[in-house]
Motif scaffolding. Structure first.
Motif, PDB file in Angstrom:
ATOM      1  N   LEU A   1     116.236 -27.533 -12.110  1.00 48.83           N
ATOM      2  CA  LEU A   1     116.232 -26.631 -11.046  1.00 48.83           C
ATOM      3  C   LEU A   1     116.122 -25.269 -11.151  1.00 48.83           C
ATOM      4  O   LEU A   1     116.527 -24.651 -12.389  1.00 48.83           O
ATOM      5  CB  LEU A   1     117.538 -26.820 -10.287  1.00 48.83           C
ATOM      6  N   LYS A   2     115.527 -24.258 -10.697  1.00 46.86           N
ATOM      7  CA  LYS A   2     115.455 -22.958 -10.940  1.00 46.86           C
ATOM      8  C   LYS A   2     116.850 -22.403 -10.378  1.00 46.86           C
ATOM      9  O   LYS A   2     117.569 -22.773  -9.537  1.00 46.86           O
ATOM     10  CB  LYS A   2     114.503 -22.167 -10.009  1.00 46.86           C
TER      11      LYS A   2
ATOM     12  N   SER B   1     122.210 -18.618  -2.525  1.00 45.44           N
ATOM     13  CA  SER B   1     122.374 -19.350  -1.289  1.00 45.44           C
ATOM     14  C   SER B   1     121.424 -18.951   0.080  1.00 45.44           C
ATOM     15  O   SER B   1     121.152 -19.770   0.751  1.00 45.44           O
ATOM     16  CB  SER B   1     123.839 -19.099  -0.731  1.00 45.44           C
ATOM     17  N   LYS B   2     121.122 -17.820  -0.046  1.00 41.53           N
ATOM     18  CA  LYS B   2     120.098 -17.409   0.834  1.00 41.53           C
ATOM     19  C   LYS B   2     118.896 -17.963   0.821  1.00 41.53           C
ATOM     20  O   LYS B   2     117.941 -18.015   1.811  1.00 41.53           O
ATOM     21  CB  LYS B   2     120.045 -15.893   1.021  1.00 41.53           C
ATOM     22  N   GLU B   3     118.338 -18.482  -0.249  1.00 37.00           N
ATOM     23  CA  GLU B   3     117.120 -19.307  -0.351  1.00 37.00           C
ATOM     24  C   GLU B   3     117.111 -20.740  -0.053  1.00 37.00           C
ATOM     25  O   GLU B   3     115.949 -21.213   0.021  1.00 37.00           O
ATOM     26  CB  GLU B   3     116.579 -19.123  -2.049  1.00 37.00           C
TER      27      GLU B   3
ATOM     28  N   VAL C   1     111.841 -22.251  -0.587  1.00 38.07           N
ATOM     29  CA  VAL C   1     111.621 -21.979  -1.849  1.00 38.07           C
ATOM     30  C   VAL C   1     111.495 -23.148  -2.586  1.00 38.07           C
ATOM     31  O   VAL C   1     112.255 -24.404  -2.343  1.00 38.07           O
ATOM     32  CB  VAL C   1     112.868 -21.101  -2.413  1.00 38.07           C
ATOM     33  N   CYS C   2     110.686 -23.440  -3.811  1.00 32.41           N
ATOM     34  CA  CYS C   2     110.508 -24.559  -4.523  1.00 32.41           C
ATOM     35  C   CYS C   2     111.644 -24.331  -5.555  1.00 32.41           C
ATOM     36  O   CYS C   2     111.997 -23.406  -6.324  1.00 32.41           O
ATOM     37  CB  CYS C   2     109.164 -24.590  -5.400  1.00 32.41           C
ATOM     38  N   TYR C   3     112.386 -25.373  -5.376  1.00 31.06           N
ATOM     39  CA  TYR C   3     113.700 -25.565  -6.272  1.00 31.06           C
ATOM     40  C   TYR C   3     113.437 -26.009  -7.927  1.00 31.06           C
ATOM     41  O   TYR C   3     114.265 -25.559  -8.634  1.00 31.06           O
ATOM     42  CB  TYR C   3     114.744 -26.464  -5.679  1.00 31.06           C
TER      43      TYR C   3
END
Length: 142
Positions: A16-17, A21-23, A28-30
């Motif tokens: 995982l990238k 928490s806002k993403e 967003v691609c994790y």
């Protein structure tokens, strides 16, 4: 003389990238594809290929008396198909000896049975289908 059954669990999760928490839920691609590729290449060269060569050699030296079982997660198989199909070929060579059995499991190496029996069954079927597609064998044991 008692028999010993060697069982190898082979799993590697997606990386995982780093995200805040806002993403979460913002499209967003994790997954960290760069870290996935780096980790799989390292494991392939340092672990999977050397281990499979040792096992193949043991099978050949024992004239088929040496046998093992593998449980390979669907997630790892996805990563290997994407980055290192040569490792899948090395598992295929082991299976082709007739001395290696591939076991069924949940596709994601999950505890889905705690959540839903239907989800558990779906993942086992998904995993079995992939094993049959890649290796031409249907798992007989979970």
């Amino acid at each position: 003389m008692p028999s010993v059954s060697m069982y190898f669990k082979v799993h590697h999760p997606f990386r995982l990238k780093a995200f805040n928490s806002k993403e979460v839920g913002a499209g967003v691609c994790y997954e960290d594809a760069i870290a996935d590729e780096e980790a799989i290449n390292n494991l392939a060269d340092e672990c999977y290929l050397p281990a499979n060569n040792i096992i193949l050699s043991a099978i050949e030296k024992s004239n088929g008396a040496f046998k093992v079982n593998f449980s390979i997660s669907g997630v790892l198989l996805d990563l290997l198909q994407r980055y290192r199909p040569d490792v899948i070929d090395s598992f295929r060579a082991l299976i082709d000896t007739g001395c290696v059995e591939i076991l069924a499991e949940t596709y994601y190496h999950s505890l889905s049975f705690l959540y839903s029996k239907n989800e558990f069954n779906r993942q086992v079927e998904q995993h079995s289908t992939l094993i049959e597609q890649l290796f031409g064998v249907q798992p007989q044991v979970f």
